[in-house]
Design a protein around this motif. Structure first.
Motif, PDB file in Angstrom:
ATOM      1  N   LEU A  18       5.307  19.723 -26.073  1.00 17.46           N
ATOM      2  CA  LEU A  18       5.757  19.931 -24.689  1.00 17.46           C
ATOM      3  C   LEU A  18       5.707  21.404 -24.290  1.00 17.46           C
ATOM      4  CD1 LEU A  18       8.821  17.483 -24.567  1.00 17.46           C
ATOM      5  CD2 LEU A  18       6.605  17.185 -23.456  1.00 17.46           C
ATOM      6  N   LEU A  19       6.116  22.268 -25.231  1.00 19.07           N
ATOM      7  CA  LEU A  19       6.070  23.708 -24.947  1.00 19.07           C
ATOM      8  C   LEU A  19       4.639  24.178 -24.720  1.00 19.07           C
ATOM      9  CD1 LEU A  19       7.561  26.413 -24.722  1.00 19.07           C
ATOM     10  CD2 LEU A  19       7.374  26.643 -27.217  1.00 19.07           C
ATOM     11  N   ALA A  20       3.708  23.686 -25.547  1.00 16.81           N
ATOM     12  CA  ALA A  20       2.306  24.064 -25.393  1.00 16.81           C
ATOM     13  C   ALA A  20       1.755  23.588 -24.055  1.00 16.81           C
ATOM     14  CB  ALA A  20       1.490  23.509 -26.554  1.00 16.81           C
ATOM     15  N   ILE A  21       2.107  22.335 -23.682  1.00 15.67           N
ATOM     16  CA  ILE A  21       1.643  21.803 -22.400  1.00 15.67           C
ATOM     17  C   ILE A  21       2.220  22.616 -21.244  1.00 15.67           C
ATOM     18  CG2 ILE A  21       1.759  19.805 -20.862  1.00 15.67           C
ATOM     19  CD1 ILE A  21       1.700  18.032 -23.376  1.00 15.67           C
ATOM     20  N   MET A  22       3.516  22.996 -21.379  1.00 11.26           N
ATOM     21  CA  MET A  22       4.154  23.780 -20.320  1.00 11.26           C
ATOM     22  C   MET A  22       3.470  25.145 -20.167  1.00 11.26           C
ATOM     23  SD  MET A  22       8.145  24.913 -20.015  1.00 11.26           S
ATOM     24  CE  MET A  22       8.652  23.221 -20.219  1.00 11.26           C
ATOM     25  N   LEU A  23       3.228  25.797 -21.318  1.00 12.98           N
ATOM     26  CA  LEU A  23       2.563  27.111 -21.268  1.00 12.98           C
ATOM     27  C   LEU A  23       1.155  27.000 -20.687  1.00 12.98           C
ATOM     28  CD1 LEU A  23       3.694  28.630 -24.687  1.00 12.98           C
ATOM     29  CD2 LEU A  23       4.504  29.239 -22.404  1.00 12.98           C
ATOM     30  N   LEU A  24       0.440  25.956 -21.107  1.00 14.92           N
ATOM     31  CA  LEU A  24      -0.903  25.751 -20.582  1.00 14.92           C
ATOM     32  C   LEU A  24      -0.871  25.487 -19.076  1.00 14.92           C
ATOM     33  CD1 LEU A  24      -3.929  25.453 -21.105  1.00 14.92           C
ATOM     34  CD2 LEU A  24      -3.545  23.024 -21.589  1.00 14.92           C
ATOM     35  N   LEU A  26       1.503  26.497 -16.964  1.00 15.25           N
ATOM     36  CA  LEU A  26       1.840  27.744 -16.286  1.00 15.25           C
ATOM     37  C   LEU A  26       0.642  28.679 -16.211  1.00 15.25           C
ATOM     38  CD1 LEU A  26       5.413  28.484 -17.736  1.00 15.25           C
ATOM     39  CD2 LEU A  26       4.837  27.825 -15.395  1.00 15.25           C
ATOM     40  N   GLY A  27      -0.142  28.710 -17.304  1.00 15.17           N
ATOM     41  CA  GLY A  27      -1.345  29.546 -17.307  1.00 15.17           C
ATOM     42  C   GLY A  27      -2.344  29.108 -16.247  1.00 15.17           C
ATOM     43  N   LEU A  28      -2.562  27.780 -16.174  1.00 17.02           N
ATOM     44  CA  LEU A  28      -3.492  27.266 -15.172  1.00 17.02           C
ATOM     45  C   LEU A  28      -2.979  27.536 -13.756  1.00 17.02           C
ATOM     46  CD1 LEU A  28      -4.491  23.840 -16.801  1.00 17.02           C
ATOM     47  CD2 LEU A  28      -5.910  25.887 -16.574  1.00 17.02           C
ATOM     48  N   LEU A  29      -1.659  27.336 -13.563  1.00 17.34           N
ATOM     49  CA  LEU A  29      -1.078  27.590 -12.250  1.00 17.34           C
ATOM     50  C   LEU A  29      -1.191  29.070 -11.866  1.00 17.34           C
ATOM     51  CD1 LEU A  29       0.474  26.533  -9.797  1.00 17.34           C
ATOM     52  CD2 LEU A  29       2.603  26.962 -11.054  1.00 17.34           C
ATOM     53  N   GLY A  30      -0.910  29.956 -12.830  1.00 15.84           N
ATOM     54  CA  GLY A  30      -1.038  31.395 -12.568  1.00 15.84           C
ATOM     55  C   GLY A  30      -2.465  31.782 -12.248  1.00 15.84           C
ATOM     56  N   TRP A  31      -3.410  31.209 -13.013  1.00 22.03           N
ATOM     57  CA  TRP A  31      -4.823  31.507 -12.745  1.00 22.03           C
ATOM     58  C   TRP A  31      -5.222  31.040 -11.352  1.00 22.03           C
ATOM     59  CZ3 TRP A  31      -8.931  28.307 -11.587  1.00 22.03           C
ATOM     60  CH2 TRP A  31     -10.197  28.904 -11.594  1.00 22.03           C
ATOM     61  N   LEU A  32      -4.718  29.847 -10.949  1.00 26.22           N
ATOM     62  CA  LEU A  32      -5.045  29.314  -9.635  1.00 26.22           C
ATOM     63  C   LEU A  32      -4.471  30.202  -8.524  1.00 26.22           C
ATOM     64  CD1 LEU A  32      -6.266  27.038  -7.929  1.00 26.22           C
ATOM     65  CD2 LEU A  32      -4.087  25.813  -8.129  1.00 26.22           C
TER      66      LEU A  32
END
Length: 314
Positions: A18-24, A26-32
């Motif tokens: 779950l933590l990995a999915i959350m970080l991923l 957030l990363g995708l959202l930040g990149w967007l």
């Protein structure tokens, strides 16, 4: 791992996933978000770059979207449009300059050539031939004056301005300059008046340079009045400066032209069809004033006349 219960191990692995999915996520959202913001900011800059390419190709009619909320982007677009408009004006002035200089230099040459040819072939004789030669002399003097103005202006433009300061009584200097100017005027309907204080005003300045400025201002005033009117030269002084106002009762300068009158080679729409010249007088005079440590400004211009002010530092 060996001594941890199986249920706890499975729960820990689930938490890590779950933590990995959350970080991923957030990363995708930040990149967007970064991508959208970058695109929003880069598009106006790209438009400005495309507009710059159009200007390089000689197209000054650019259209940019001014409805930008970002303050910096709005200022960039606004400044660029002002630059484009200024370049457009300079290009028009350059074109008019070439046409004007060609016309102004060609006219006296053509006139001189025709008159000399008429005298040479004895088409005219006697007093008429003498009159033709007098006209040639005047046209030659005018042509020489225009060439000298161009040479002097080029010298001043590169900073080659020689100033020879000496103590001057400004009342006497202005009175002498205006008297000499009035003598050579052919129009008798022009009235020239001097207003000054009784106390002597002494400064260190170059009398010849002051004379150049005053002659230009007086000539412009006479041209604005079309041979009839009143010119008032006012002299005043304060603790650190001397002001010389030249006021005429002419037709005034249109508002849209007032910001351009000190530009080199600029001539007003009305003036260019009436008075011959290169449009260097005011620009030349301002450069001389600055070399003297002062300034030349347009104080006021209305339909009832204009006032130019020469300010000299003590």
């Amino acid at each position: 791992m060996l001594f941890t219960p199986q249920k706890q191990v499975i729960r820990s692995m689930t938490e890590f996933q779950l933590l990995a999915i959350m970080l991923l996520g957030l990363g995708l959202l930040g990149w967007l978000v970064i991508y959208l913001l970058t695109k929003k900011l880069s598009q106006p800059i790209k438009d400005v770059a495309d507009a710059a390419k159009q200007i390089v190709l000689g197209n000054y009619e650019i259209q940019l979207d001014k409805n930008k909320r970002e303050h910096e982007v709005y200022e960039l677009i606004h400044s660029f449009e002002e630059m484009a408009e200024r370049l457009k004006q300079l290009e028009m002035m350059r074109t008019e300059l070439l046409a004007g200089v060609t016309h102004e230099l060609k006219t006296p040459v053509t006139s001189i050539s025709g008159l000399v040819q008429a005298v040479r072939e004895e088409v005219v004789s006697g007093e008429e031939a003498k009159e033709f030669l007098d006209i040639c002399t005047k046209e030659t003097t005018r042509l020489q004056k225009m060439v000298e103005d161009l040479l002097d202006f080029n010298s001043f433009a590169v900073g080659d301005i020689r100033i020879r300061r000496q103590p001057q009584n400004m009342q006497e200097l202005i009175r002498e300059i205006t008297h000499q100017w009035k003598i050579v005027q052919e129009e008798e309907k022009l009235s020239l008046h001097i207003e000054s204080t009784s106390d002597p005003i002494m400064i260190d300045t170059d009398p010849l340079r002051v004379q150049q400025i005053m002659y230009n201002l007086l000539n412009n005033a006479a041209q604005a009045m079309e041979s009839e009117g009143r010119i008032v030269v006012s002299l005043s002084a304060s603790a650190d400066e001397v002001r010389i106002d030249v006021k005429d009762s002419g037709r005034g300068i249109p508002i849209e032209e007032q910001s351009l009158i000190f530009e080199r080679f600029y001539r007003g729409e009305d003036k260019k069809h009436i008075v011959r010249g290169l449009g260097l007088g005011l620009s030349f005079s301002r450069m001389i004033a600055q070399a003297l440590g002062g300034m030349l400004i347009l104080t006021e211009s209305t339909a009832s006349g204009s006032t130019f002010t020469l300010i000299l530092r003590k």
